[in-house]
Design a protein around this motif. Sequence first.
Motif, PDB file in Angstrom:
ATOM      1  N   PHE A 103      38.658 -22.569   7.342  1.00  0.00           N
ATOM      2  CA  PHE A 103      39.591 -22.400   8.299  1.00  0.00           C
ATOM      3  C   PHE A 103      40.710 -21.668   7.806  1.00  0.00           C
ATOM      4  O   PHE A 103      41.850 -21.535   8.625  1.00  0.00           O
ATOM      5  CB  PHE A 103      39.798 -23.897   8.866  1.00  0.00           C
ATOM      6  N   ALA A 104      40.773 -21.109   6.631  1.00  0.00           N
ATOM      7  CA  ALA A 104      41.946 -20.179   6.511  1.00  0.00           C
ATOM      8  C   ALA A 104      41.996 -18.701   6.788  1.00  0.00           C
ATOM      9  O   ALA A 104      40.948 -18.291   7.075  1.00  0.00           O
ATOM     10  CB  ALA A 104      42.384 -20.314   4.860  1.00  0.00           C
ATOM     11  N   ASN A 105      43.188 -18.423   6.979  1.00  0.00           N
ATOM     12  CA  ASN A 105      42.988 -16.883   7.540  1.00  0.00           C
ATOM     13  C   ASN A 105      43.809 -15.918   6.666  1.00  0.00           C
ATOM     14  O   ASN A 105      43.492 -14.704   6.712  1.00  0.00           O
ATOM     15  CB  ASN A 105      43.716 -16.856   9.063  1.00  0.00           C
ATOM     16  N   ASP A 106      44.688 -16.355   5.826  1.00  0.00           N
ATOM     17  CA  ASP A 106      45.258 -15.590   4.860  1.00  0.00           C
ATOM     18  C   ASP A 106      44.710 -15.606   3.396  1.00  0.00           C
ATOM     19  O   ASP A 106      45.420 -16.223   2.617  1.00  0.00           O
ATOM     20  CB  ASP A 106      46.915 -16.094   4.744  1.00  0.00           C
ATOM     21  N   ILE A 107      43.545 -14.950   3.396  1.00  0.00           N
ATOM     22  CA  ILE A 107      42.722 -14.849   2.250  1.00  0.00           C
ATOM     23  C   ILE A 107      43.038 -13.610   1.712  1.00  0.00           C
ATOM     24  O   ILE A 107      42.747 -12.752   2.265  1.00  0.00           O
ATOM     25  CB  ILE A 107      41.328 -15.245   2.220  1.00  0.00           C
ATOM     26  N   VAL A 108      43.602 -13.839   0.285  1.00  0.00           N
ATOM     27  CA  VAL A 108      43.698 -12.217  -0.374  1.00  0.00           C
ATOM     28  C   VAL A 108      42.536 -11.998  -1.167  1.00  0.00           C
ATOM     29  O   VAL A 108      42.151 -12.861  -1.781  1.00  0.00           O
ATOM     30  CB  VAL A 108      44.990 -12.386  -1.246  1.00  0.00           C
ATOM     31  N   TYR A 109      42.115 -10.703  -1.068  1.00  0.00           N
ATOM     32  CA  TYR A 109      40.876 -10.397  -1.654  1.00  0.00           C
ATOM     33  C   TYR A 109      41.216 -10.164  -3.052  1.00  0.00           C
ATOM     34  O   TYR A 109      42.267  -9.606  -3.627  1.00  0.00           O
ATOM     35  CB  TYR A 109      40.368  -8.993  -1.179  1.00  0.00           C
ATOM     36  N   SER A 110      40.304 -10.814  -3.933  1.00  0.00           N
ATOM     37  CA  SER A 110      40.583 -10.724  -5.611  1.00  0.00           C
ATOM     38  C   SER A 110      39.236 -10.937  -6.101  1.00  0.00           C
ATOM     39  O   SER A 110      38.286 -11.111  -5.416  1.00  0.00           O
ATOM     40  CB  SER A 110      41.488 -11.580  -5.991  1.00  0.00           C
ATOM     41  N   PRO A 111      38.978 -10.427  -7.388  1.00  0.00           N
ATOM     42  CA  PRO A 111      37.693 -10.794  -8.147  1.00  0.00           C
ATOM     43  C   PRO A 111      37.589 -12.357  -8.109  1.00  0.00           C
ATOM     44  O   PRO A 111      36.302 -12.596  -8.089  1.00  0.00           O
ATOM     45  CB  PRO A 111      38.240 -10.411  -9.504  1.00  0.00           C
ATOM     46  N   ALA A 112      38.547 -13.169  -7.877  1.00  0.00           N
ATOM     47  CA  ALA A 112      38.024 -14.430  -7.771  1.00  0.00           C
ATOM     48  C   ALA A 112      37.420 -15.018  -6.461  1.00  0.00           C
ATOM     49  O   ALA A 112      36.649 -15.744  -6.407  1.00  0.00           O
ATOM     50  CB  ALA A 112      39.539 -15.574  -8.232  1.00  0.00           C
ATOM     51  N   SER A 113      37.991 -14.270  -5.422  1.00  0.00           N
ATOM     52  CA  SER A 113      37.389 -14.883  -4.185  1.00  0.00           C
ATOM     53  C   SER A 113      36.117 -13.836  -4.070  1.00  0.00           C
ATOM     54  O   SER A 113      35.285 -14.533  -3.651  1.00  0.00           O
ATOM     55  CB  SER A 113      38.288 -14.083  -3.140  1.00  0.00           C
ATOM     56  N   GLU A 114      35.780 -12.799  -4.691  1.00  0.00           N
ATOM     57  CA  GLU A 114      34.586 -12.430  -4.987  1.00  0.00           C
ATOM     58  C   GLU A 114      33.408 -13.351  -5.596  1.00  0.00           C
ATOM     59  O   GLU A 114      32.369 -13.405  -5.364  1.00  0.00           O
ATOM     60  CB  GLU A 114      34.641 -11.111  -5.567  1.00  0.00           C
ATOM     61  N   TYR A 115      34.111 -13.965  -6.800  1.00  0.00           N
ATOM     62  CA  TYR A 115      33.256 -14.588  -7.497  1.00  0.00           C
ATOM     63  C   TYR A 115      32.936 -16.083  -6.642  1.00  0.00           C
ATOM     64  O   TYR A 115      31.723 -16.554  -6.720  1.00  0.00           O
ATOM     65  CB  TYR A 115      33.918 -14.979  -8.998  1.00  0.00           C
ATOM     66  N   LEU A 116      33.864 -16.500  -5.817  1.00  0.00           N
ATOM     67  CA  LEU A 116      33.521 -17.744  -5.455  1.00  0.00           C
ATOM     68  C   LEU A 116      32.518 -17.436  -3.998  1.00  0.00           C
ATOM     69  O   LEU A 116      31.969 -18.081  -3.979  1.00  0.00           O
ATOM     70  CB  LEU A 116      34.919 -18.187  -4.373  1.00  0.00           C
ATOM     71  N   SER A 117      32.407 -16.166  -3.511  1.00  0.00           N
ATOM     72  CA  SER A 117      31.393 -15.802  -2.575  1.00  0.00           C
ATOM     73  C   SER A 117      30.115 -15.762  -3.279  1.00  0.00           C
ATOM     74  O   SER A 117      29.418 -16.211  -2.488  1.00  0.00           O
ATOM     75  CB  SER A 117      31.975 -14.410  -2.033  1.00  0.00           C
ATOM     76  N   ALA A 118      30.123 -15.559  -4.384  1.00  0.00           N
ATOM     77  CA  ALA A 118      29.001 -15.201  -5.079  1.00  0.00           C
ATOM     78  C   ALA A 118      28.335 -16.802  -5.383  1.00  0.00           C
ATOM     79  O   ALA A 118      27.178 -16.962  -5.111  1.00  0.00           O
ATOM     80  CB  ALA A 118      28.825 -14.367  -6.545  1.00  0.00           C
ATOM     81  N   ILE A 119      29.205 -17.606  -5.714  1.00  0.00           N
ATOM     82  CA  ILE A 119      29.015 -19.203  -5.878  1.00  0.00           C
ATOM     83  C   ILE A 119      28.326 -19.543  -4.428  1.00  0.00           C
ATOM     84  O   ILE A 119      27.349 -20.345  -4.312  1.00  0.00           O
ATOM     85  CB  ILE A 119      29.933 -20.039  -6.235  1.00  0.00           C
ATOM     86  N   PHE A 120      28.845 -19.181  -3.404  1.00  0.00           N
ATOM     87  CA  PHE A 120      28.630 -19.925  -2.077  1.00  0.00           C
ATOM     88  C   PHE A 120      26.937 -19.164  -1.675  1.00  0.00           C
ATOM     89  O   PHE A 120      26.378 -19.942  -1.116  1.00  0.00           O
ATOM     90  CB  PHE A 120      29.413 -19.585  -0.760  1.00  0.00           C
ATOM     91  N   LYS A 121      27.023 -17.907  -2.049  1.00  0.00           N
ATOM     92  CA  LYS A 121      25.581 -17.290  -1.781  1.00  0.00           C
ATOM     93  C   LYS A 121      24.414 -18.035  -2.562  1.00  0.00           C
ATOM     94  O   LYS A 121      23.315 -18.281  -1.871  1.00  0.00           O
ATOM     95  CB  LYS A 121      25.719 -15.912  -2.201  1.00  0.00           C
TER      96      LYS A 121
END
Length: 132
Positions: free
Chosen positions: A41-59
């Motif tokens: 429910f967050a809107n202020d997500i800053v793109y970073s390699p960590a967020s990309e890694y977290l996206s891979a985990i969720f996939k």
Amino acid sequence: LGMFADFYGVLFLLLFTYSSTVVAFGSHGLVKSITGLSYLFANDIVYSPASEYLSAIFKKQVIFVYGASLIATLVGAIAIFSSPEAIESSRVFYSAWAVNILIILYAAIVAEGIFRPLSIKLENRDLATKFD
């Protein structure tokens, strides 16, 4: 709603998904995925390699949760077909299958309602910042 409550099915899905996450990404990946649920429910997500890694985990967790539902459905099918009561009575047979199919419903709710939207949100955050 009591008809659709299967505590042990939900428990199996969650434990299988998170144990698979530990095997695939380590305990650090498990902690990241649990704390990453706050981004739903967050809107202020800053793109970073960590967020990309977290996206891979969720996939991967989408795959893990569907794998867990497949395993649970197969175990339930073996239990149904090995029960003489279920084979002899169509009422018991269909009731048992209705309960057995609930695990697929739970997997779809968790995968398509939580994990996939989070992975897409985190993955495409860089696109959103380009157009802001």
